[in-house]
Motif scaffolding. Structure first.
Motif, short mmCIF file in Angstrom:
data_model
loop_
_atom_site.label_atom_id
_atom_site.label_comp_id
_atom_site.label_asym_id
_atom_site.label_seq_id
_atom_site.Cartn_x
_atom_site.Cartn_y
_atom_site.Cartn_z
N ASP A 69 1.25 -1.17 -0.25
CA ASP A 69 -0.07 -0.16 0.42
C ASP A 69 0.42 0.90 -0.16
O ASP A 69 0.09 2.31 0.34
N LEU A 70 2.36 1.02 -1.04
CA LEU A 70 3.02 2.27 -0.52
C LEU A 70 2.48 3.57 -0.75
O LEU A 70 1.98 4.51 0.12
N SER A 71 1.70 3.85 -2.20
CA SER A 71 0.85 4.89 -2.77
C SER A 71 -0.26 5.84 -1.86
O SER A 71 -0.30 6.69 -1.75
N LYS A 72 -1.00 4.64 -1.42
CA LYS A 72 -2.11 4.81 -0.52
C LYS A 72 -1.89 4.76 1.41
O LYS A 72 -2.61 5.13 1.90
N TYR A 73 -0.28 5.02 1.52
CA TYR A 73 0.36 4.58 2.84
C TYR A 73 0.12 6.13 3.47
O TYR A 73 -0.36 7.08 3.19
N PRO A 74 -1.08 6.08 4.51
CA PRO A 74 -1.90 6.90 4.96
C PRO A 74 -1.34 8.22 5.19
O PRO A 74 0.10 8.64 5.89
N ARG A 75 -1.14 9.68 4.69
CA ARG A 75 -0.08 10.80 5.41
C ARG A 75 -0.60 12.20 6.16
O ARG A 75 -1.71 12.57 5.41
N ARG A 189 -2.71 1.34 9.97
CA ARG A 189 -3.49 1.26 8.79
C ARG A 189 -4.74 0.92 9.58
O ARG A 189 -5.58 0.60 8.64
N ASN A 190 -4.77 1.69 10.65
CA ASN A 190 -5.99 1.36 10.97
C ASN A 190 -7.33 2.28 10.86
O ASN A 190 -8.07 1.36 10.36
N VAL A 191 -6.98 2.88 10.32
CA VAL A 191 -7.84 3.84 9.33
C VAL A 191 -8.37 3.39 8.02
O VAL A 191 -9.51 3.68 7.89
N TYR A 192 -7.77 2.63 7.67
CA TYR A 192 -8.51 1.52 6.56
C TYR A 192 -9.49 0.46 7.28
O TYR A 192 -10.26 0.38 6.05
N LEU A 193 -9.42 0.50 8.09
CA LEU A 193 -11.58 -0.30 8.98
C LEU A 193 -12.34 0.71 8.16
O LEU A 193 -12.33 1.51 9.18
N ASN A 194 -13.12 -0.68 8.18
CA ASN A 194 -15.00 0.20 7.86
C ASN A 194 -15.48 -0.41 9.77
O ASN A 194 -14.06 -1.29 10.78
N PRO A 237 -16.04 -13.88 12.20
CA PRO A 237 -16.78 -14.39 10.33
C PRO A 237 -15.82 -13.18 9.40
O PRO A 237 -15.50 -13.37 8.67
N LEU A 238 -15.33 -11.95 9.96
CA LEU A 238 -14.73 -10.85 9.49
C LEU A 238 -13.35 -11.50 8.88
O LEU A 238 -12.42 -10.73 8.27
N LEU A 270 -8.57 -7.87 7.61
CA LEU A 270 -9.59 -7.78 8.39
C LEU A 270 -10.35 -7.13 7.04
O LEU A 270 -9.87 -6.38 6.60
N GLY A 271 -10.97 -7.61 5.76
CA GLY A 271 -11.32 -6.70 4.62
C GLY A 271 -9.84 -6.64 3.93
O GLY A 271 -8.90 -8.27 3.70
N LYS A 272 -9.60 -6.02 3.03
CA LYS A 272 -8.51 -5.74 2.65
C LYS A 272 -7.50 -5.40 3.36
O LYS A 272 -5.90 -5.33 2.84
#
Ligand code: AMP
Length: 282
Positions: A69-75, A189-194, A237-238, A270-272
């Motif tokens: 996830d380099l390009s979408k790593y949160p900044r 990376r926790n910000v990616y979680l819904n 399950p998730l 968890l998902g992706k």
């Protein structure tokens, strides 16, 4: 003593000039930014131990695999700088990929054994990128102490080993995992979680605690502990388990029975979003 103003530099020459003005000992906290309470706990420890604190913010491209996830790593540099100012940091270094890896770059730090299992097996080349950038950060900042989180347990082992093997004159300090109230280890990376995934993500800590509870009752069979973690993860399950491990704390070699200091660890999707967590036993 806190310095009144934070200095922010990008180029290596600016870093060297600013570094020369700082009182020693200097504590370095390497980060990839998007800071949270885990990062800030390392800064706090460095602030306690050292006369000056340097934080690097660098999303190190060479430790990301081609599918990662380099390009979408949160900044969020502005927010990071506010947090670091409040935390009493003296100097923030935000190098560019180009300055760290100019055209023709070809020198790497790689370890033989420690990088084979766990994260190293799932992320080929990852620790070559990590060890190389940390070696470069040490050479550029020349800190007396450097702070890393137990959250990335294999990274901590790799950096301890590399520092020893290559005689870097730096003391490595590993700080405990900082968790949210519900036990989820803090991670950029926790910000990616819904919302549903975020709730389900507590299963990592629950599974580590389930294995720890069995250990506390006297269970020493590593397969049993791995099975307890696996069953707990599979009950959500998730969550999709990538690996669980019960390994020697220093060598990271899988155990049959727990005799000394050991590391329970895991990677779970968890998902992706891929999350890791761990707990030390013994
Ligand atoms: P990163 O920005 O993810 O590369 O992390 C920078 C440093 O902060 C690494 O040494 C991590 O191990 C550490 N760190 C990240 N999350 C945590 C956490 N939840 N608790 C303690 N340290 C952490």
């Amino acid at each position: 003593m806190k310095s009144p103003k934070i200095i922010t530099v990008t180029s290596l020459s600016e870093l060297r000039n600013a570094r020369a003005t700082l009182p020693e000992p200097i504590g370095l906290v390497p980060t990839m930014g998007f800071l949270h309470a885990g990062h800030l706990s390392l800064v706090r420890q460095a602030r306690q131990d050292c006369a000056s604190v340097v934080v690097s913010i660098f999303v190190n491209p060479v430790q990301f695999g081609p599918a990662e996830d380099l390009s979408k790593y949160p900044r969020d540099l502005q927010r990071d700088l506010q947090l670091l100012t409040s935390a009493g940091v003296d100097l923030v270094w935000t190098p560019t990929p180009r300055e760290m890896y100019p055209d023709g770059y070809q020198t790497w730090i790689s370890l033989d054994e420690l990088v084979k299992p766990l994260e190293g097996a799932m992320r080929p080349g990852h620790f070559r990128g990590v060890a190389t950038v940390v070696g470069k950060l040490f050479n550029c900042v020349q800190p007396q102490k450097a702070y890393f989180g137990q959250k990335d347990a294999q990274q901590a082992a790799v950096i301890r080993r590399m520092t020893n093997d290559l005689n870097f004159p730096v003391e490595i300090i590993i700080c405990p995992i900082v968790r949210a109230d519900d036990g989820l280890a803090m991670s950029s990376r926790n910000v990616y979680l819904n919302a549903e995934e975020r709730q389900a993500a507590t299963v990592l800590y629950r599974s580590l605690n389930a294995a720890r509870a069995a250990f506390d009752k006297g269970e020493r069979d590593a397969n049993t502990l791995r099975r307890i973690m696996t069953d707990t993860i599979n009950s959500e399950p998730l969550a999709s388990l990538q690996y669980v491990s019960c390994a020697n704390y220093d060598t990271l070699i899988e155990l049959e029975a727990i005799t000394g200091k050991s590391l329970l660890s895991m990677a779970v999707f968890l998902g992706k979003t891929r999350l890791i967590d761990n707990m030390v036993l013994g």
